[in-house]
Design an enzyme around this catalytic site. Structure first.
Site, PDB file in Angstrom:
ATOM      1  N   ARG A  32      24.383  33.122  25.366  1.00 19.47           N
ATOM      2  CA  ARG A  32      23.211  33.888  25.740  1.00 19.47           C
ATOM      3  C   ARG A  32      21.964  33.044  25.994  1.00 19.47           C
ATOM      4  NH1 ARG A  32      21.713  38.770  21.821  1.00 19.47           N
ATOM      5  NH2 ARG A  32      23.876  39.222  22.330  1.00 19.47           N
ATOM      6  N   HIS A  78      28.691  41.207  32.791  1.00 19.50           N
ATOM      7  CA  HIS A  78      27.665  41.037  31.759  1.00 19.50           C
ATOM      8  C   HIS A  78      27.341  42.391  31.127  1.00 19.50           C
ATOM      9  CE1 HIS A  78      24.695  38.347  29.953  1.00 19.50           C
ATOM     10  NE2 HIS A  78      23.796  39.324  30.035  1.00 19.50           N
ATOM     11  N   TYR A 122      13.577  50.008  43.661  1.00 16.38           N
ATOM     12  CA  TYR A 122      12.669  49.822  44.793  1.00 16.38           C
ATOM     13  C   TYR A 122      12.782  48.426  45.422  1.00 16.38           C
ATOM     14  CZ  TYR A 122      10.397  54.004  42.939  1.00 16.38           C
ATOM     15  OH  TYR A 122      10.144  55.271  42.490  1.00 16.38           O
TER      16      TYR A 122
END
Length: 823
Positions: A32, A78, A122
């Site tokens: 990570r 993931h 967006y």
């Protein structure tokens, strides 16, 4: 803990906690938080780039919604929160976060002001051109693929990474018990260092630093000092001092404004501007009249408009000490090497990158060799078929089916199954003579490629040459000029003095030992004979004993009734209002209970060319170089040895060859050469200067200046100006000449100072009243004249002090000592 068979196993809880915590820590470290030394990526970034590759989001392709990208990466590789995925995607697209962004974003991807990006539904994204280089040759078996989280798909364990991503883009992350914070670098410099390493694997880190000058932040700025860079490159850890870049502009009004065009890396511009505004509001930064953020698409422009008279260097130093415009970047080159965290120096970072590229190029070459050999094998079969085309056609026509035809062809011409399949799949259009020539040319080219690849794989030096050539081409294609300037000299420590504006201060000391400083600007000029104004609030039985004018950056040498010397900077004396009592001098100096300060002199620096000339009540004088007092500070050292009943009256700064004037309370004045008083040590008693009559005492000691005159004042406020030229020099130890004839109404001479016509002076009484007046209001008189009333006082009030206010023209003349250098 329960075993697989269902039995309960007793184990100490500390062992279980230790094991569980270590497993958790290693999971965070490896899966990570820390980047891989080979491609410089954490798993989340690697999976995002791979997902974009699978979606066909190359630089020449249309963009796709960020939500689609993060959704694919999350669903396939993931399985974590979509917000963390989107944040990682956004950062790879920000040109103020990455030196060379790996993702090209379309839409609002945040700003340096800290504005958040638009929602993932967006915005759109695709790989940048340099981002594609991270995935180059991924389809050529260059890296290992491993099962994804549910073993339904395969994902790359590392990317081929044609660019040295870890060095040029840096990385940051916090794991369990460790963290990485790697700065970005310039691609051209890193490429040159890699080429130099390939040419000479034994190259030293110092030699590599000839190519990699230092970090190169996307936001520019200036790095001060080489030591932090050298530490980071030699040990993997170092501290860099980074400042924003600024220019000074002069406005039409004549005032200056500071314009910051670059700020330190990872600094939020809006937070910075807000912080500056708060400091200006709280008066921790003085001299700024207006603050504007004029940044636009052309770059950063933070404008700080200065007040009239503000000193730009002081404002800059205040900004650097109180705001993140000067920041420290702590380098920690921690990355995963073979799955384990390791702190790496510059050479190791380059070495591991070259090793990774060596493996990638080797595996790529092996893959290409295998494909070339397969293709050459097919081409040889096709050439055989074309050379025997009539027989081949006859065999195929005579065969019952395709399998029989392939079998007959293999038996007739000794072909492999793959060659026979290629022949039966060949179209009739390939039978033309032109197509035959193309096949022969392709075969020749493929055989040459095979020969090259075999030679390449047999020679490690040749593989290194390929790596060198490719990194050079990448640097030519994507490299740019350095943005961050590196100043070799270490940034000097900002001193508190650099933050305080040089200005004239009135220093007030009361009989009971209270001291304070007040700006001269708080006083207003009055005419001769004025009543004055209250300058301090004292206890009933206290009165002001001393007043003098000093610059905030001057040294103040305090000499006590015991002959001990102490010094402070004027700025170290607490500033107070005119009505405040001030601080007790014992809180500033380590003086004894029955010891009092009797003389104070200010000067700009300790030197063996300047002297303190001291005069005592009994007319004794002594000369000591100022450098002798450098160690005095607040603890004190012996300045003069005094006889019983004697005390210090005055101390002045001299140059060693001056003339001095000694003036007594009874009105006697002796003009003498300073050279008649030899230089002495601090503990010496001194020599006789003025021979005094019985009950007479020394009132003042002045340095003679023929262009100036003496201003004398008595206890009851009478005074006059007298020219030095009226007095002839006499030998040390004589009685001198008459300068004033005291009477009951005027009182004895209490103070004398050297003045010019344009000077202003400050007079103070024992009851705390002050008057500030122009010297021109007191006319020149002869030696025996009684003088005029300078200040009206009511008994039992008495004049106890007077000093001159230094004019601005004198300040400008000594500017190098008063204005601090920009740190």
């Amino acid at each position: 803990m329960m075993s697989e068979s269902g039995n309960i196993i007793q184990i100490p809880i500390e062992e279980e906690v230790k094991t569980s915590y270590l497993n958790y820590a290693m999971s965070v470290i490896v899966s990570r938080a820390l980047p891989d030394v080979r491609d410089g990526l954490k798993p989340v970034h690697r999976r995002l780039l791979f997902a974009m590759e699978e979606l066909g989001l190359r630089n020449n392709a249309p963009t796709k919604k960020s939500a689609r990208i993060t959704g694919d990466a999350m669903g396939k590789y993931h399985p974590h929160g979509d917000l963390s995925l989107y944040d990682a995607l956004v950062r790879m697209a920000q040109d103020f976060s990455l030196r060379y962004p790996l993702v090209q974003g379309q839409g609002n991807f945040g700003s340096i002001d800290g504005d958040p990006p638009a929602a993932s539904r967006y915005t759109e994204a695709k790989l940048s051109k340099i981002g594609e280089e991270m995935l180059a040759d991924l389809d050529k078996e260059t890296v290992d693929f491993v099962p994804n989280y549910d073993e339904s798909l395969k994902e790359p364990s590392v990317l081929p990474s044609a660019i040295p991503n870890l060095l040029i883009n840096g990385s940051s992350g916090i794991a369990v018990g460790m963290a990485t914070n790697m700065p970005p670098h310039n691609l051209r410099e890193v490429a040159q260092a890699i080429e130099a390493y390939i040419e000479n694997p034994d190259i030293s880190i110092d030699d590599l630093m000839n190519y990699v000058k230092g970090p190169d932040f996307p936001t520019g700025g200036i790095i001060y000092g080489m030591q932090g860079i050298r530490d980071a490159y030699a040990t993997g850890r170092g501290r860099l001092t980074v400042r924003g870049r600024f220019i000074i502009e002069t406005m039409k009004s004549g005032r200056e404004q500071i314009v910051f065009t670059e700020i330190p890396y990872a600094l939020n511009k809006t937070t910075l501007v807000t912080r500056i505004a708060e400091l200006v509001r709280d008066k921790q930064i003085d001299g700024i009249s207006d603050l504007r953020d004029e940044s636009d698409r052309d770059g950063i422009r933070i404008v700080l408009e200065l007040k009239k008279g503000a000193i730009t260097k002081i404002v800059l130093n205040q900004l650097f000490i109180h705001t993140p415009l000067q920041s420290t970047f702590g380098v920690i080159n921690l990355a995963l090497v073979n799955g384990a965290p390791k702190c790496l120096n510059l050479k190791e970072l380059i070495t591991y990158y070259v090793q990774h590229r060596f493996e990638v190029v080797t595996r790529r070459s092996q893959y290409e060799l295998k494909k070339a050999e397969e293709r050459a094998h097919i081409l040889r079969g096709l050439v055989i078929a074309l050379q025997n085309i009539d027989e081949v056609v006859a065999i195929i026509k005579a065969s019952r089916n395709v399998d029989t035809a392939k079998t007959n062809l293999r038996e007739r011409f000794g072909l492999s199954d793959a060659q026979a399949q290629a022949i039966v799949d060949m179209r009739l259009g390939r039978l033309t003579s032109l197509e035959t020539e193309k096949l022969l040319a392709e075969l020749k080219e493929t055989e040459a490629r095979i020969e090259y690849l075999r030679a390449l794989l047999a020679d490690s030096a040749a593989i290194h040459a390929v790596i060198k050539k490719e990194i050079h081409e990448l640097a030519e294609k994507y490299g740019d000029e350095r943005r961050t300037e590196i100043v070799p000299n270490q940034v000097e420590q900002i001193n508190i003095e650099d933050l305080i504006k040089p200005e004239e201060m009135v220093i007030l000391i009361s009989n009971k030992g209270f001291i304070k400083r007040i700006s001269v600007n708080q006083y207003r000029s009055q005419g001769r004979g004025g009543k004055g104004s209250n300058s301090t609030s004292l206890l009933e039985d206290d009165f002001l004993q001393q007043l003098f004018i000093a610059n905030t950056h001057d040294y103040l040498l305090f000499i006590s009734s015991w002959g001990k010397a102490y010094w402070l900077k004027a700025l170290e004396i607490p500033e107070a209002s005119r009505q405040a009592r001030g601080s007790h001098i014992r809180s500033l100096l380590a003086i004894s209970q029955d010891e009092e300060i009797t003389a104070v002199v200010d000067f700009s620096d300790f030197s063996d060319k300047q002297y303190i000339l001291m005069g005592t009540l009994k007319g004794v004088v002594k000369k000591v170089a100022t450098k002798e007092f450098a160690n005095a500070k607040t603890r004190g050292i012996i300045g003069i040895s005094l006889d019983d009943g004697d005390r210090l009256v005055s101390a002045i700064l001299t140059g060693g060859t001056d003339e001095v004037m000694l003036i007594s309370r009874k009105g006697l004045a002796l003009r003498m050469q300073e050279s008649q008083v030899r230089q002495m040590g601090r503990t010496a008693r001194g020599v006789r200067g003025l021979t005094l009559q019985e009950e007479d005492e020394l009132a003042a000691m002045l340095r003679v200046d023929s262009e100036e005159s003496m201003l004398i004042i008595t206890q009851n406020g009478y005074g006059k100006r007298v020219k030095y030229d009226l007095f002839t020099p006499h030998s040390r130890g004589t009685r001198g000449q008459i300068i004033y004839e005291p009477d009951e109404s005027s009182g004895e001479v209490i103070k004398a100072i050297t003045v010019r016509e344009e000077d202003e002076v400050m007079v103070i009484t024992s009851m705390g009243k002050t008057i500030k007046l122009n010297v021109s209001a007191v006319r020149q008189m002869g030696k025996a004249a009684r003088g005029v009333r300078i200040v009206n006082i009511d008994p039992p009030d008495l004049v106890i002090g007077m000093d001159k206010i230094v004019q601005q023209v004198e300040l400008e003349g000594s500017a190098p000592n008063l204005v601090p250098e920009l740190k």
